[in-house]
Design a protein around this motif. Structure first.
Motif, PDB file in Angstrom:
ATOM      1  N   ASP A  54       0.797  -1.229   0.000  1.00 42.41           N
ATOM      2  CA  ASP A  54       0.000   0.000   0.000  1.00 42.41           C
ATOM      3  C   ASP A  54       0.829   1.278   0.000  1.00 42.41           C
ATOM      4  O   ASP A  54       0.278   2.359   0.187  1.00 42.41           O
ATOM      5  CB  ASP A  54      -0.930   0.013   1.225  1.00 42.41           C
ATOM      6  N   HIS A  55       2.142   1.170  -0.166  1.00 44.39           N
ATOM      7  CA  HIS A  55       3.033   2.333  -0.195  1.00 44.39           C
ATOM      8  C   HIS A  55       2.961   3.160   1.091  1.00 44.39           C
ATOM      9  O   HIS A  55       3.122   4.378   1.076  1.00 44.39           O
ATOM     10  CB  HIS A  55       2.751   3.208  -1.417  1.00 44.39           C
ATOM     11  N   TYR A  56       2.705   2.454   2.207  1.00 41.34           N
ATOM     12  CA  TYR A  56       2.683   3.074   3.531  1.00 41.34           C
ATOM     13  C   TYR A  56       4.035   3.720   3.811  1.00 41.34           C
ATOM     14  O   TYR A  56       5.080   3.185   3.468  1.00 41.34           O
ATOM     15  CB  TYR A  56       2.386   1.992   4.573  1.00 41.34           C
ATOM     16  N   GLN A  57       4.001   4.889   4.423  1.00 40.23           N
ATOM     17  CA  GLN A  57       5.221   5.622   4.765  1.00 40.23           C
ATOM     18  C   GLN A  57       5.203   5.953   6.253  1.00 40.23           C
ATOM     19  O   GLN A  57       4.154   6.267   6.803  1.00 40.23           O
ATOM     20  CB  GLN A  57       5.263   6.943   3.993  1.00 40.23           C
ATOM     21  N   LEU A  58       6.371   5.890   6.846  1.00 39.22           N
ATOM     22  CA  LEU A  58       6.534   6.303   8.235  1.00 39.22           C
ATOM     23  C   LEU A  58       7.527   7.458   8.279  1.00 39.22           C
ATOM     24  O   LEU A  58       8.532   7.440   7.564  1.00 39.22           O
ATOM     25  CB  LEU A  58       7.132   5.165   9.066  1.00 39.22           C
ATOM     26  N   ALA A  59       7.243   8.426   9.116  1.00 34.53           N
ATOM     27  CA  ALA A  59       8.179   9.525   9.342  1.00 34.53           C
ATOM     28  C   ALA A  59       8.208   9.792  10.837  1.00 34.53           C
ATOM     29  O   ALA A  59       7.239   9.541  11.552  1.00 34.53           O
ATOM     30  CB  ALA A  59       7.759  10.776   8.578  1.00 34.53           C
ATOM     31  N   ALA A  60       9.335  10.300  11.284  1.00 30.67           N
ATOM     32  CA  ALA A  60       9.502  10.572  12.714  1.00 30.67           C
ATOM     33  C   ALA A  60      10.023  11.974  12.928  1.00 30.67           C
ATOM     34  O   ALA A  60      10.793  12.493  12.121  1.00 30.67           O
ATOM     35  CB  ALA A  60      10.477   9.572  13.331  1.00 30.67           C
ATOM     36  N   LEU A  61       9.604  12.557  14.019  1.00 33.58           N
ATOM     37  CA  LEU A  61      10.136  13.832  14.460  1.00 33.58           C
ATOM     38  C   LEU A  61      11.077  13.541  15.618  1.00 33.58           C
ATOM     39  O   LEU A  61      10.715  12.858  16.579  1.00 33.58           O
ATOM     40  CB  LEU A  61       9.020  14.765  14.902  1.00 33.58           C
ATOM     41  N   CYS A  62      12.298  14.050  15.486  1.00 34.34           N
ATOM     42  CA  CYS A  62      13.301  13.889  16.533  1.00 34.34           C
ATOM     43  C   CYS A  62      13.611  15.253  17.135  1.00 34.34           C
ATOM     44  O   CYS A  62      13.793  16.235  16.408  1.00 34.34           O
ATOM     45  CB  CYS A  62      14.578  13.276  15.965  1.00 34.34           C
ATOM     46  N   SER A  63      13.634  15.296  18.442  1.00 36.09           N
ATOM     47  CA  SER A  63      13.995  16.505  19.166  1.00 36.09           C
ATOM     48  C   SER A  63      15.292  16.216  19.902  1.00 36.09           C
ATOM     49  O   SER A  63      15.358  15.264  20.698  1.00 36.09           O
ATOM     50  CB  SER A  63      12.886  16.886  20.151  1.00 36.09           C
ATOM     51  N   ASP A  64      16.309  17.019  19.603  1.00 38.26           N
ATOM     52  CA  ASP A  64      17.643  16.800  20.168  1.00 38.26           C
ATOM     53  C   ASP A  64      18.109  15.353  19.974  1.00 38.26           C
ATOM     54  O   ASP A  64      18.673  14.729  20.876  1.00 38.26           O
ATOM     55  CB  ASP A  64      17.674  17.176  21.649  1.00 38.26           C
ATOM     56  N   GLY A  65      17.822  14.820  18.796  1.00 45.83           N
ATOM     57  CA  GLY A  65      18.279  13.478  18.431  1.00 45.83           C
ATOM     58  C   GLY A  65      17.436  12.337  18.966  1.00 45.83           C
ATOM     59  O   GLY A  65      17.710  11.180  18.671  1.00 45.83           O
ATOM     60  N   LYS A  66      16.382  12.627  19.735  1.00 41.85           N
ATOM     61  CA  LYS A  66      15.525  11.585  20.289  1.00 41.85           C
ATOM     62  C   LYS A  66      14.178  11.582  19.580  1.00 41.85           C
ATOM     63  O   LYS A  66      13.538  12.631  19.445  1.00 41.85           O
ATOM     64  CB  LYS A  66      15.308  11.816  21.787  1.00 41.85           C
TER      65      LYS A  66
END
Length: 144
Positions: free
Chosen positions: A45-57
């Protein structure tokens, strides 16, 4: 002042790193099943994941996929959006949703849709008041 970055998660190691954050939303999933589902969803299904990192976490994660339906036409479905409880209300969800909105525009998608559990009133206020989403339908589910 904290350093904030958003990155697309494409490897199994990156998905594994995202699991503890996603577990706050998808409490029923163990890590192995999570990794298997992400892999299948990406392939099929061409699912995508993205993450937000704050100060590398990693502190927030969003999962989304392009879709086409007669109702919405060509659109993005946001499957998952979660911020670690201890850092909520710091704008991370807004930044991730804005990231997906920008991705959608760049790839020719004119709409974004999502569902939210009926009990999640704070999330509903966020989508409607802060992000300008409209309530347009109910989502129904039947277990087979």
């Amino acid at each position: 002042m904290s350093s904030v970055t958003i990155k697309s998660l494409i490897t199994q190691d990156e998905w594994r790193e995202a699991y503890p954050v996603m577990k706050h939303l998808r409490t029923h999933l163990e890590e192995k099943e999570f990794l298997e589902l992400v892999e299948q969803a990406q392939e099929k299904d061409h699912y995508q994941l993205a993450a937000l990192c704050s100060d590398g976490k990693m502190v927030a994660v969003i999962g989304y996929m392009p879709m086409i339906t007669l109702y919405n036409g060509k659109f993005i479905w946001v499957c998952d959006l979660v911020t670690k409880p201890e850092v909520r209300s710091q704008g991370y969800g807004e930044q991730l949703l804005s990231y997906v909105e920008q991705w959608a525009k760049e790839h020719g998608y004119g709409k974004i849709s999502l569902s939210s559990g009926i009990q999640r009133l704070d999330a509903h206020r966020f989508y409607e008041d802060k992000m300008d989403y409209r309530k347009v339908s109910y989502v129904f589910l039947k277990d087979l």
